[in-house]
Design an enzyme around this catalytic site. Sequence first.
Site, PDB file in Angstrom:
ATOM      1  N   ASP A  93      -7.126   4.230  -4.381  1.00 23.46           N
ATOM      2  CA  ASP A  93      -7.742   4.073  -3.052  1.00 23.46           C
ATOM      3  C   ASP A  93      -8.350   5.456  -2.754  1.00 23.46           C
ATOM      4  OD1 ASP A  93      -7.801   2.034  -0.647  1.00 23.46           O
ATOM      5  OD2 ASP A  93      -7.354   3.949   0.281  1.00 23.46           O
ATOM      6  N   LYS A 137       0.861  -1.190   0.000  1.00 22.62           N
ATOM      7  CA  LYS A 137       0.000   0.000   0.000  1.00 22.62           C
ATOM      8  C   LYS A 137       0.887   1.227   0.000  1.00 22.62           C
ATOM      9  CE  LYS A 137      -4.469   0.861   0.252  1.00 22.62           C
ATOM     10  NZ  LYS A 137      -5.605  -0.035  -0.090  1.00 22.62           N
TER      11      LYS A 137
HETATM   12  P1  NDP Z   1     -13.029   7.619  -2.527  1.00 13.41           P
HETATM   13  O1  NDP Z   1     -11.939   8.628  -2.391  1.00 13.41           O
HETATM   14  O2  NDP Z   1     -13.639   7.415  -3.853  1.00 13.41           O
HETATM   15  O3  NDP Z   1     -14.193   7.927  -1.489  1.00 13.41           O
HETATM   16  C1  NDP Z   1     -13.950   7.999  -0.135  1.00 13.41           C
HETATM   17  C2  NDP Z   1     -15.241   8.338   0.577  1.00 13.41           C
HETATM   18  O4  NDP Z   1     -15.052   8.166   1.972  1.00 13.41           O
HETATM   19  C3  NDP Z   1     -15.662   9.786   0.372  1.00 13.41           C
HETATM   20  O5  NDP Z   1     -17.045   9.872   0.447  1.00 13.41           O
HETATM   21  C4  NDP Z   1     -14.999  10.467   1.551  1.00 13.41           C
HETATM   22  O6  NDP Z   1     -15.592  11.675   1.934  1.00 13.41           O
HETATM   23  C5  NDP Z   1     -15.194   9.427   2.631  1.00 13.41           C
HETATM   24  N1  NDP Z   1     -14.137   9.589   3.642  1.00 13.41           N
HETATM   25  C6  NDP Z   1     -12.795   9.508   3.445  1.00 13.41           C
HETATM   26  N2  NDP Z   1     -12.133   9.736   4.571  1.00 13.41           N
HETATM   27  C7  NDP Z   1     -13.077  10.001   5.507  1.00 13.41           C
HETATM   28  C8  NDP Z   1     -13.023  10.299   6.870  1.00 13.41           C
HETATM   29  N3  NDP Z   1     -11.852  10.417   7.507  1.00 13.41           N
HETATM   30  N4  NDP Z   1     -14.212  10.476   7.525  1.00 13.41           N
HETATM   31  C9  NDP Z   1     -15.396  10.359   6.876  1.00 13.41           C
HETATM   32  N5  NDP Z   1     -15.505  10.081   5.567  1.00 13.41           N
HETATM   33  C10 NDP Z   1     -14.367   9.891   4.905  1.00 13.41           C
HETATM   34  O7  NDP Z   1     -12.401   6.264  -1.967  1.00 13.41           O
HETATM   35  P2  NDP Z   1     -12.912   4.761  -2.175  1.00 13.41           P
HETATM   36  O8  NDP Z   1     -14.391   4.733  -2.315  1.00 13.41           O
HETATM   37  O9  NDP Z   1     -12.072   4.160  -3.222  1.00 13.41           O
HETATM   38  O10 NDP Z   1     -12.475   4.087  -0.797  1.00 13.41           O
HETATM   39  C11 NDP Z   1     -13.365   3.963   0.322  1.00 13.41           C
HETATM   40  C12 NDP Z   1     -12.888   2.850   1.225  1.00 13.41           C
HETATM   41  O11 NDP Z   1     -12.849   1.613   0.479  1.00 13.41           O
HETATM   42  C13 NDP Z   1     -11.471   2.994   1.793  1.00 13.41           C
HETATM   43  O12 NDP Z   1     -11.429   2.394   3.065  1.00 13.41           O
HETATM   44  C14 NDP Z   1     -10.624   2.180   0.832  1.00 13.41           C
HETATM   45  O13 NDP Z   1      -9.411   1.749   1.434  1.00 13.41           O
HETATM   46  C15 NDP Z   1     -11.564   1.015   0.570  1.00 13.41           C
HETATM   47  N6  NDP Z   1     -11.324   0.225  -0.628  1.00 13.41           N
HETATM   48  C16 NDP Z   1     -11.251   0.808  -1.861  1.00 13.41           C
HETATM   49  C17 NDP Z   1     -11.076   0.017  -2.981  1.00 13.41           C
HETATM   50  C18 NDP Z   1     -11.099   0.577  -4.354  1.00 13.41           C
HETATM   51  O14 NDP Z   1     -11.028  -0.210  -5.295  1.00 13.41           O
HETATM   52  N7  NDP Z   1     -11.202   1.878  -4.553  1.00 13.41           N
HETATM   53  C19 NDP Z   1     -10.866  -1.424  -2.862  1.00 13.41           C
HETATM   54  C20 NDP Z   1     -11.047  -1.943  -1.531  1.00 13.41           C
HETATM   55  C21 NDP Z   1     -11.248  -1.129  -0.477  1.00 13.41           C
HETATM   56  P3  NDP Z   1     -14.845  13.072   1.673  1.00 13.41           P
HETATM   57  O15 NDP Z   1     -15.064  13.340   0.216  1.00 13.41           O
HETATM   58  O16 NDP Z   1     -15.504  14.046   2.577  1.00 13.41           O
HETATM   59  O17 NDP Z   1     -13.402  12.858   2.008  1.00 13.41           O
HETATM   60  O1  2IT Z   2      -7.879  -1.716  -0.648  1.00 14.83           O
HETATM   61  C1  2IT Z   2      -7.852  -2.193  -1.805  1.00 14.83           C
HETATM   62  O2  2IT Z   2      -8.015  -3.394  -2.020  1.00 14.83           O
HETATM   63  C2  2IT Z   2      -7.648  -1.258  -2.919  1.00 14.83           C
HETATM   64  N1  2IT Z   2      -7.580  -0.060  -2.695  1.00 14.83           N
HETATM   65  C3  2IT Z   2      -7.510  -1.789  -4.314  1.00 14.83           C
HETATM   66  C4  2IT Z   2      -6.109  -2.296  -4.540  1.00 14.83           C
HETATM   67  C5  2IT Z   2      -5.796  -2.676  -5.955  1.00 14.83           C
HETATM   68  O3  2IT Z   2      -4.611  -2.991  -6.180  1.00 14.83           O
HETATM   69  O4  2IT Z   2      -6.667  -2.710  -6.825  1.00 14.83           O
END
Ligand code: NDP
Ligand code: 2IT
Length: 451
Positions: free
Chosen positions: A170, A130
Amino acid sequence: MATFTHVDFPEFMEDVKRLNPHQPEFVQAVQEVAEDIFDFIADKKAYHSERILRRIAEPDRIVSFRVCWEDDSGRIRVQRGYRVQNNNAIGPYKGGIRFHPSVNESVLKFLAFEQTFKNALTGLPMGGGKGGANFDPKGKSDREVMRFCQSFMTELYRHIGADVDVPAGDIGVGEREIGYMFGQYKRITNHFTGVLTGKGLEYGGSMIRPEATGYGAVYFLENMLKHTGRDLTGMRAVVSGSGNVATHAAEKLIQLGAKPVTLSDSGGFIHDPEGLTLEKVQWVKEHKTHRRGRISEYADAFKGATFHADQTPWNVPCDVALPCATQNELLGPDAKALIANGCIAVSEGANMPSNLDAVHTFRDARILFAPGKAANAGGVAVSGLEMSQNSARRSWKEEELQVMLRDIMDGIHHRCIAYGAQGDGYVNYVKGANIAGFKKVADAMLAFGVV
Ligand code: NDP
Ligand code: 2IT
């Protein structure tokens, strides 16, 4: 020859705490895994004496570097960038890049540790890593984000490679940022390789990668319900976040007949008692991605919806819950409120959104609870399929990838049952995911000897 006495769970955790002071997220993630692994390895001498868990809980390496960039007003900004390469026993390091002001070594170490087990669970050959930076993309112009991404990659490029370490998106890193980083990697190295995933379709990206995490988390939820003779039809769902994972989870919930009633961001949550529709979800996607807007504006755009500033959505009555924002967003009292209001299943779209107290509360109440390393593995799984397509220099069709994603999520569900089913039929998915993920990595490490 000296005999090695086994370290027990309390001693192990003491060691982890001593070695990682001021890193609460990392210690929490290790504890959640170790609670199950110590039971599992009690009668398995090799895992103990070869100190496998202790070795997985020590990243292979961490690189930390300065990232300088110039903002639109000509001011020089200095950020801290990182890549944590946790473990490559079963494949090249693989895992996302996060740009958020809260990024520090503890957060990235916890994410890289979790990723190691998650990637093993997918059945694909990917190790765990990561990266990220304490850069806040909010309020920055496209050019500022571009300059930051280029500067970040100017250091990162020497540590990654299609067979070495393959980053992706992420929090705060989506297709725009991946495009800028891929462009800079190619410019520096002159290599067009699958060094990043989540790329645009024009330059080696995979169909359904943007959708995969949210869709996968809903498929996993559906599998848990099916296993207990239920389905998603008519279920009210509370979803947090409004980014990539949350919006695609909401979309799939609607397609499968459920009714998402909330979304959130760091400013608060919206409650739409009528339920989101596909059109409303599309509005949120465009609002957040293209207009870079806030979720509060949803309540102005759609009649009947209300915005609740500085609150999380866990007190809204629901049948199922999907935390899809960030770590430790769902605490013990939130878990109690969900259960009291009738919630029967939780699927974690985010990484470690429930703290240990909440995880124990769900388990003790024996509701269906899917930890992130199982439920949100669909994203990295399709990243793995993107790597395969890049290596083979071809692209699979959307329908083919949809089938593969479902198949991978079904496989993870089976593996969780294989190691997590209790005598009374209850499935402890946390235990199942931890053991299944651990076993694959541990057996590879045993094969390599002490390295
Ligand atoms: P995005 O940046 O697209 O969205 C993040 C969302 O979470 C936004 O709505 C953001 O709000 C909110 N958020 C972030 N930080 C905080 C905080 N400290 N408190 C409250 N709300 C918060 O990210 P993703 O949707 O890609 O990721 C969301 C989660 O999913 C993370 O935990 C990530 O690690 C996990 N994840 C993502 C994957 C992927 O493929 N993208 C794969 C697997 C897991 P704001 O705009 O106000 O910051
Ligand atoms: O937390 C996760 O699994 C991700 N942000 C996606 C990682 C990836 O390599 O697609």
